[in-house]
Design a protein around this motif. Sequence first.
Motif, PDB file in Angstrom:
ATOM      1  N   SER A  29      -2.288-108.652  33.144  1.00  0.00           N
ATOM      2  CA  SER A  29      -3.264-107.947  33.991  1.00  0.00           C
ATOM      3  C   SER A  29      -2.694-107.523  35.345  1.00  0.00           C
ATOM      4  CB  SER A  29      -4.502-108.825  34.202  1.00  0.00           C
ATOM      5  OG  SER A  29      -5.232-108.935  33.004  1.00  0.00           O
ATOM      6  N   PRO A  30      -1.949-108.402  36.077  1.00  0.00           N
ATOM      7  CA  PRO A  30      -1.388-107.957  37.363  1.00  0.00           C
ATOM      8  C   PRO A  30      -0.496-106.728  37.231  1.00  0.00           C
ATOM      9  CG  PRO A  30      -1.255-110.336  37.151  1.00  0.00           C
ATOM     10  CD  PRO A  30      -1.665-109.821  35.819  1.00  0.00           C
ATOM     11  N   ASN A  31       0.305-106.685  36.185  1.00  0.00           N
ATOM     12  CA  ASN A  31       1.179-105.529  35.984  1.00  0.00           C
ATOM     13  C   ASN A  31       0.385-104.269  35.670  1.00  0.00           C
ATOM     14  OD1 ASN A  31       3.449-107.185  36.344  1.00  0.00           O
ATOM     15  ND2 ASN A  31       3.551-107.679  34.157  1.00  0.00           N
ATOM     16  N   LEU A  32      -0.704-104.418  34.911  1.00  0.00           N
ATOM     17  CA  LEU A  32      -1.523-103.264  34.589  1.00  0.00           C
ATOM     18  C   LEU A  32      -2.236-102.722  35.828  1.00  0.00           C
ATOM     19  CD1 LEU A  32      -3.119-104.437  31.196  1.00  0.00           C
ATOM     20  CD2 LEU A  32      -1.271-102.782  31.527  1.00  0.00           C
ATOM     21  N   ARG A  33      -2.718-103.637  36.667  1.00  0.00           N
ATOM     22  CA  ARG A  33      -3.396-103.188  37.902  1.00  0.00           C
ATOM     23  C   ARG A  33      -2.409-102.499  38.837  1.00  0.00           C
ATOM     24  NH1 ARG A  33      -5.869-108.445  37.417  1.00  0.00           N
ATOM     25  NH2 ARG A  33      -8.050-108.231  36.704  1.00  0.00           N
ATOM     26  N   ALA A  34      -1.153-102.930  38.781  1.00  0.00           N
ATOM     27  CA  ALA A  34      -0.151-102.334  39.667  1.00  0.00           C
ATOM     28  C   ALA A  34       0.104-100.874  39.333  1.00  0.00           C
ATOM     29  CB  ALA A  34       1.162-103.127  39.589  1.00  0.00           C
ATOM     30  N   ILE A  35      -0.161-100.490  38.083  1.00  0.00           N
ATOM     31  CA  ILE A  35       0.036 -99.085  37.698  1.00  0.00           C
ATOM     32  C   ILE A  35      -1.284 -98.334  37.573  1.00  0.00           C
ATOM     33  CG2 ILE A  35       2.212 -99.575  36.523  1.00  0.00           C
ATOM     34  CD1 ILE A  35       0.718 -99.548  33.869  1.00  0.00           C
ATOM     35  N   GLY A  36      -2.349 -98.956  38.089  1.00  0.00           N
ATOM     36  CA  GLY A  36      -3.637 -98.259  38.144  1.00  0.00           C
ATOM     37  C   GLY A  36      -4.536 -98.444  36.961  1.00  0.00           C
ATOM     38  N   LEU A  37      -4.243 -99.406  36.057  1.00  0.00           N
ATOM     39  CA  LEU A  37      -5.098 -99.669  34.903  1.00  0.00           C
ATOM     40  C   LEU A  37      -5.951-100.898  35.149  1.00  0.00           C
ATOM     41  CD1 LEU A  37      -2.597 -99.055  31.947  1.00  0.00           C
ATOM     42  CD2 LEU A  37      -4.349 -97.501  32.823  1.00  0.00           C
ATOM     43  N   SER A  38      -7.191-100.850  34.728  1.00  0.00           N
ATOM     44  CA  SER A  38      -8.119-101.973  34.899  1.00  0.00           C
ATOM     45  C   SER A  38      -8.399-102.594  33.537  1.00  0.00           C
ATOM     46  CB  SER A  38      -9.438-101.510  35.531  1.00  0.00           C
ATOM     47  OG  SER A  38      -9.195-100.936  36.810  1.00  0.00           O
ATOM     48  N   PRO A  39      -7.726-103.682  33.194  1.00  0.00           N
ATOM     49  CA  PRO A  39      -7.921-104.305  31.883  1.00  0.00           C
ATOM     50  C   PRO A  39      -9.344-104.836  31.729  1.00  0.00           C
ATOM     51  CG  PRO A  39      -6.652-105.748  33.319  1.00  0.00           C
ATOM     52  CD  PRO A  39      -6.786-104.450  34.050  1.00  0.00           C
ATOM     53  N   ALA A  40      -9.865-104.778  30.489  1.00  0.00           N
ATOM     54  CA  ALA A  40     -11.207-105.265  30.189  1.00  0.00           C
ATOM     55  C   ALA A  40     -11.202-105.954  28.834  1.00  0.00           C
ATOM     56  CB  ALA A  40     -12.203-104.104  30.191  1.00  0.00           C
ATOM     57  N   ASN A  41     -12.158-106.863  28.646  1.00  0.00           N
ATOM     58  CA  ASN A  41     -12.249-107.587  27.377  1.00  0.00           C
ATOM     59  C   ASN A  41     -12.561-106.659  26.204  1.00  0.00           C
ATOM     60  OD1 ASN A  41     -11.712-109.988  28.678  1.00  0.00           O
ATOM     61  ND2 ASN A  41     -13.870-110.530  28.937  1.00  0.00           N
ATOM     62  N   SER A  42     -13.134-105.500  26.498  1.00  0.00           N
ATOM     63  CA  SER A  42     -13.432-104.556  25.427  1.00  0.00           C
ATOM     64  C   SER A  42     -12.156-104.086  24.729  1.00  0.00           C
ATOM     65  CB  SER A  42     -14.205-103.354  25.976  1.00  0.00           C
ATOM     66  OG  SER A  42     -13.456-102.692  26.980  1.00  0.00           O
ATOM     67  N   TRP A  43     -11.021-104.175  25.428  1.00  0.00           N
ATOM     68  CA  TRP A  43      -9.756-103.820  24.794  1.00  0.00           C
ATOM     69  C   TRP A  43      -9.461-104.757  23.616  1.00  0.00           C
ATOM     70  CZ3 TRP A  43      -5.617-102.591  29.129  1.00  0.00           C
ATOM     71  CH2 TRP A  43      -6.122-101.523  29.925  1.00  0.00           C
ATOM     72  N   VAL A  44      -9.785-106.040  23.798  1.00  0.00           N
ATOM     73  CA  VAL A  44      -9.559-107.027  22.746  1.00  0.00           C
ATOM     74  C   VAL A  44     -10.394-106.687  21.511  1.00  0.00           C
ATOM     75  CG1 VAL A  44      -9.783-109.456  22.117  1.00  0.00           C
ATOM     76  CG2 VAL A  44      -8.979-108.823  24.418  1.00  0.00           C
ATOM     77  N   VAL A  45     -11.657-106.322  21.756  1.00  0.00           N
ATOM     78  CA  VAL A  45     -12.543-105.948  20.651  1.00  0.00           C
ATOM     79  C   VAL A  45     -11.991-104.724  19.920  1.00  0.00           C
ATOM     80  CG1 VAL A  45     -14.869-105.189  20.029  1.00  0.00           C
ATOM     81  CG2 VAL A  45     -14.538-106.924  21.810  1.00  0.00           C
ATOM     82  N   LEU A  46     -11.502-103.748  20.675  1.00  0.00           N
ATOM     83  CA  LEU A  46     -10.956-102.537  20.072  1.00  0.00           C
ATOM     84  C   LEU A  46      -9.734-102.843  19.216  1.00  0.00           C
ATOM     85  CD1 LEU A  46     -10.953 -99.461  19.807  1.00  0.00           C
ATOM     86  CD2 LEU A  46      -9.571 -99.354  21.901  1.00  0.00           C
ATOM     87  N   VAL A  47      -8.851-103.707  19.704  1.00  0.00           N
ATOM     88  CA  VAL A  47      -7.649-104.051  18.948  1.00  0.00           C
ATOM     89  C   VAL A  47      -8.017-104.786  17.667  1.00  0.00           C
ATOM     90  CG1 VAL A  47      -5.545-105.446  18.958  1.00  0.00           C
ATOM     91  CG2 VAL A  47      -6.139-104.080  20.966  1.00  0.00           C
ATOM     92  N   ILE A  48      -8.953-105.739  17.755  1.00  0.00           N
ATOM     93  CA  ILE A  48      -9.363-106.497  16.569  1.00  0.00           C
ATOM     94  C   ILE A  48      -9.983-105.571  15.540  1.00  0.00           C
ATOM     95  CG2 ILE A  48     -10.964-108.245  15.717  1.00  0.00           C
ATOM     96  CD1 ILE A  48     -10.525-109.787  18.295  1.00  0.00           C
TER      97      ILE A  48
END
Length: 250
Positions: A29-48
């Motif tokens: 998450s820290p690396n994603l925020r550093a490039i302007g992305l906001s991680p969310a739990n919905s990503w986990v649902v999408l991958v599953i």
Amino acid sequence: MFKMLPPTFLAVPVAWLAILLLIGLNSISPNLRAIGLSPANSWVVLVIQSVMALFFLTPAWKLLWKLVPPLNRWFYPDLSGEWNVELESNFSRIEAILGAAVDPKITLDMRLCPPADLPPLQTSQLRAKITQGWVGMDMEVWNPSGGGPIKQSETIVVEPFRGRQGKHGLAYIFEQHNETDTPSDANCFKGAAWIVRDREDPNVLHGRMWNDRMWRRGMNTAANVRLTRVTPWRSFWERANNIGGSSEAE
């Protein structure tokens, strides 16, 4: 095949996948925020959901079965493809009984006569195609040579089952179509079959079938069934022989 799954088959892998994805998402998450992305739990649902759809709604599971052959024994084999079918029917013996009934010179008692006096079982060579997926299974049988009265059969219900020590199989109900002009015979009737995977050869299925053909007149038949998987090389060889045979006939 999904009907044979235990209740925890999906719950446990999905739960572990969700846990691992959440741990991985939190770690990056820290690396994603550093490039302007906001991680969310919905990503986990999408991958599953994507993984589940890829595995269950596409033939991707077949690749896993090829990479891990013991799955064919532990869980259930992939039976998809074409098969050569050999039938050994008792119809020849039914015809012998009918012949003895109208000829006073012939005495035939199927209950008491020696096995050597029985007419040989009538053999037929057919072809089958099994289409297998996670949510359904279908089987089609036809007569490639056109010899004999059998034309084709269509499955109504196909149910796979699991046996002990990898001796799995399937049971199915079918509707058979024959090409016959005999008034005392039926052109269409229903039947059932129970076949299992050979313990020594995974490319062979064998069992028995029976039907309700003219059953009110005692003409319903039964047969031994043997299916042998058509491998790519065998299929190529058969096509080459057919081509050669047709050119000779011309």
